[in-house]
Design a protein around this motif. Structure first.
Motif, PDB file in Angstrom:
ATOM      1  N   ALA A  13      -1.320   1.891  -5.920  1.00 52.67           N
ATOM      2  CA  ALA A  13      -0.384   2.840  -6.542  1.00 52.67           C
ATOM      3  C   ALA A  13      -0.908   4.266  -6.387  1.00 52.67           C
ATOM      4  CB  ALA A  13      -0.189   2.485  -8.012  1.00 52.67           C
ATOM      5  N   GLY A  14      -1.055   4.705  -5.157  1.00 49.61           N
ATOM      6  CA  GLY A  14      -1.605   6.034  -4.908  1.00 49.61           C
ATOM      7  C   GLY A  14      -0.796   7.133  -5.583  1.00 49.61           C
ATOM      8  N   MET A  31      -5.654   2.264  -8.230  1.00 49.80           N
ATOM      9  CA  MET A  31      -5.118   3.620  -8.299  1.00 49.80           C
ATOM     10  C   MET A  31      -5.180   4.363  -6.968  1.00 49.80           C
ATOM     11  SD  MET A  31      -4.217   2.911 -11.129  1.00 49.80           S
ATOM     12  CE  MET A  31      -3.078   4.275 -11.126  1.00 49.80           C
ATOM     13  N   ALA A  32      -6.024   3.930  -6.038  1.00 52.77           N
ATOM     14  CA  ALA A  32      -6.085   4.528  -4.707  1.00 52.77           C
ATOM     15  C   ALA A  32      -6.249   6.048  -4.790  1.00 52.77           C
ATOM     16  CB  ALA A  32      -4.862   4.106  -3.892  1.00 52.77           C
ATOM     17  N   GLY A  33      -5.544   6.799  -3.909  1.00 56.56           N
ATOM     18  CA  GLY A  33      -5.809   8.232  -3.785  1.00 56.56           C
ATOM     19  C   GLY A  33      -5.025   9.097  -4.762  1.00 56.56           C
ATOM     20  N   GLY A  34      -5.525  10.308  -4.929  1.00 58.03           N
ATOM     21  CA  GLY A  34      -4.881  11.305  -5.769  1.00 58.03           C
ATOM     22  C   GLY A  34      -5.739  12.551  -5.777  1.00 58.03           C
ATOM     23  N   TYR A  35      -5.195  13.629  -5.213  1.00 59.48           N
ATOM     24  CA  TYR A  35      -5.976  14.845  -5.008  1.00 59.48           C
ATOM     25  C   TYR A  35      -5.162  16.064  -5.436  1.00 59.48           C
ATOM     26  CZ  TYR A  35      -8.137  11.358  -2.009  1.00 59.48           C
ATOM     27  OH  TYR A  35      -8.688  10.195  -1.545  1.00 59.48           O
ATOM     28  N   ASP A  90       0.848  -1.191   0.000  1.00 60.78           N
ATOM     29  CA  ASP A  90       0.000   0.000   0.000  1.00 60.78           C
ATOM     30  C   ASP A  90       0.887   1.246   0.000  1.00 60.78           C
ATOM     31  OD1 ASP A  90      -1.789   2.049   0.470  1.00 60.78           O
ATOM     32  OD2 ASP A  90      -2.950   0.940   1.956  1.00 60.78           O
ATOM     33  N   LEU A  91       0.960   1.889  -1.166  1.00 59.63           N
ATOM     34  CA  LEU A  91       1.796   3.084  -1.299  1.00 59.63           C
ATOM     35  C   LEU A  91       0.957   4.335  -1.540  1.00 59.63           C
ATOM     36  CD1 LEU A  91       4.891   1.701  -3.237  1.00 59.63           C
ATOM     37  CD2 LEU A  91       4.351   1.656  -0.787  1.00 59.63           C
ATOM     38  N   ASP A  92      -0.305   4.294  -1.141  1.00 61.67           N
ATOM     39  CA  ASP A  92      -1.085   5.508  -0.965  1.00 61.67           C
ATOM     40  C   ASP A  92      -0.435   6.310   0.167  1.00 61.67           C
ATOM     41  OD1 ASP A  92      -4.265   6.456  -1.501  1.00 61.67           O
ATOM     42  OD2 ASP A  92      -3.463   7.053   0.445  1.00 61.67           O
ATOM     43  N   VAL A  93      -0.600   7.638   0.144  1.00 61.06           N
ATOM     44  CA  VAL A  93       0.052   8.455   1.174  1.00 61.06           C
ATOM     45  C   VAL A  93      -0.605   8.297   2.542  1.00 61.06           C
ATOM     46  CG1 VAL A  93      -1.266  10.624   1.032  1.00 61.06           C
ATOM     47  CG2 VAL A  93       1.216  10.691   1.434  1.00 61.06           C
ATOM     48  N   HIS A  94      -1.817   7.752   2.572  1.00 61.38           N
ATOM     49  CA  HIS A  94      -2.536   7.557   3.824  1.00 61.38           C
ATOM     50  C   HIS A  94      -2.485   6.081   4.222  1.00 61.38           C
ATOM     51  CE1 HIS A  94      -4.611  10.978   1.706  1.00 61.38           C
ATOM     52  NE2 HIS A  94      -4.202  11.547   2.826  1.00 61.38           N
ATOM     53  N   GLN A  95      -2.299   5.831   5.521  1.00 59.29           N
ATOM     54  CA  GLN A  95      -2.201   4.441   5.958  1.00 59.29           C
ATOM     55  C   GLN A  95      -3.500   3.693   5.696  1.00 59.29           C
ATOM     56  OE1 GLN A  95      -3.189   2.869   9.467  1.00 59.29           O
ATOM     57  NE2 GLN A  95      -1.601   1.302   9.613  1.00 59.29           N
TER      58      GLN A  95
END
Length: 320
Positions: free
Chosen positions: A239-240, A281-285, A163-168
């Motif tokens: 892959a955040g 793709m997880a997060g991205g803002y 998990d390489l999203d910036v949020h745990q």
């Protein structure tokens, strides 16, 4: 390479809502235009039975039937609507479908997904159901039902979540706590959301402002530790895009080149060990949504190269 999408289900969000719903269709359009070898497929809806491998029946009913109380919806961050429930099911279905494809083709993807803040009995942080957790359980169940040539059952399928999203990924970590069949690895901002972390198998907290060199070094050490503790038969990779320096919520300073190197390292780690990879793709803002979409498009460019390597193998050399 096959990738599943569900962007046709658009949530009717209020004006000024900070969730960038448009990025999913933008990514699909970019892939269709620039990476035609990515086979874009409409995501199926996850079944109630699949969701029940992870989530409580009461929570599934509340989401699918529209009876969730306001406090539950506030924690998720979305108002309820039929589109919200259908999108949640399709986002999970996309990862389940991609996981099945990855076992035969080596790599497959969900253009959304990575909803790692969802627990068994509640959602959170724009996450309704936990797609990776459900897909992992589906694969394990289907794997265990298949017998070997001598009639015996296969050993349990080991799963790793990178998990390489910036949020745990607090929901994922909580769901799999105490389960030796799933290893959860998370690199995340130490002082970022969620402010109450859950203990995963390997958590790597990063300071605000962390740059490329320190980030990639931390990733390398984490992969070494993962190898020493788990021998996965499949990897789920979140892959955040939100570690990017241009992200509104990320608080790290990873460049686009740094994120490309991150993607390449994870995918190469799996390729060298012939471990099928499912990525979401997880997060991205991004302050500029175009920056987020470009980071994600690059992930697909990298993945396509590794998918082609898998296709060069003899069929009996793949995991099937």
């Amino acid at each position: 390479m096959q990738a599943f999408y569900s962007d046709q289900f658009v949530l009717p969000l209020p004006e000024g809502h900070r969730f960038p719903m448009a990025k999913y269709r933008m990514l699909r359009d970019q892939l269709a235009q620039h990476l035609p070898e990515v086979r874009l497929t409409e995501a199926p809806a996850a079944t109630r039975g699949e969701l029940a491998l992870v989530h409580t029946q009461a929570y599934i009913d509340a989401i699918l039937e529209g009876t969730a109380v306001p406090a539950v919806l506030r924690e998720i961050g979305f108002p309820w609507s039929p589109a919200m429930a259908e999108r949640a099911r399709r986002s999970v279905g996309a990862t389940v479908a991609a996981a099945r494809v990855a076992l035969t083709e080596g790599l497959a993807a969900n253009l959304a997904g990575g909803t790692h803040h969802a627990y068994a009995d509640k959602g959170g942080g724009f996450c309704v159901f936990n797609d990776v957790a459900v897909a992992a359980r589906v694969l394990q169940a289907e794997w265990s039902r298949t017998r070997l040539a001598d009639g015996s059952h296969r050993p349990a399928l080991q799963v790793a979540v990178i998990d390489l999203d910036v949020h745990q990924g607090n929901g994922t970590a909580h769901i799999f706590q105490g389960d030796d069949s799933v290893f959860t690895l998370s690199l995340h901002g130490d002082k970022n959301f969620p402010f109450r972390k859950e203990a995963g198998d390997l958590d790597v907290p990063l300071p605000d402002g962390c740059g490329d060199a320190d980030y990639l070094a931390a990733l390398e050490q984490a992969l070494q530790r993962l190898e020493g503790q788990c021998q996965p038969g499949v990897v789920f990779y979140l892959a955040g895009a939100d570690p990017h320096e241009g992200d509104r919520l990320g608080r790290l300073n990873i460049t686009a080149d740094g994120l490309e190197a991150r993607d390449r390292r994870v995918m190469d780690w799996c390729w060298q060990r012939r471990i099928p990879l499912v990525f979401t793709m997880a997060g991205g803002y991004g302050t500029k949504i175009e920056d987020t979409v470009q980071v994600q498009r690059t992930t697909y460019q990298v993945a396509l190269g590794y998918w082609k390597r898998w296709q060069g193998l003899q069929p009996n050399a793949r995991l099937a």
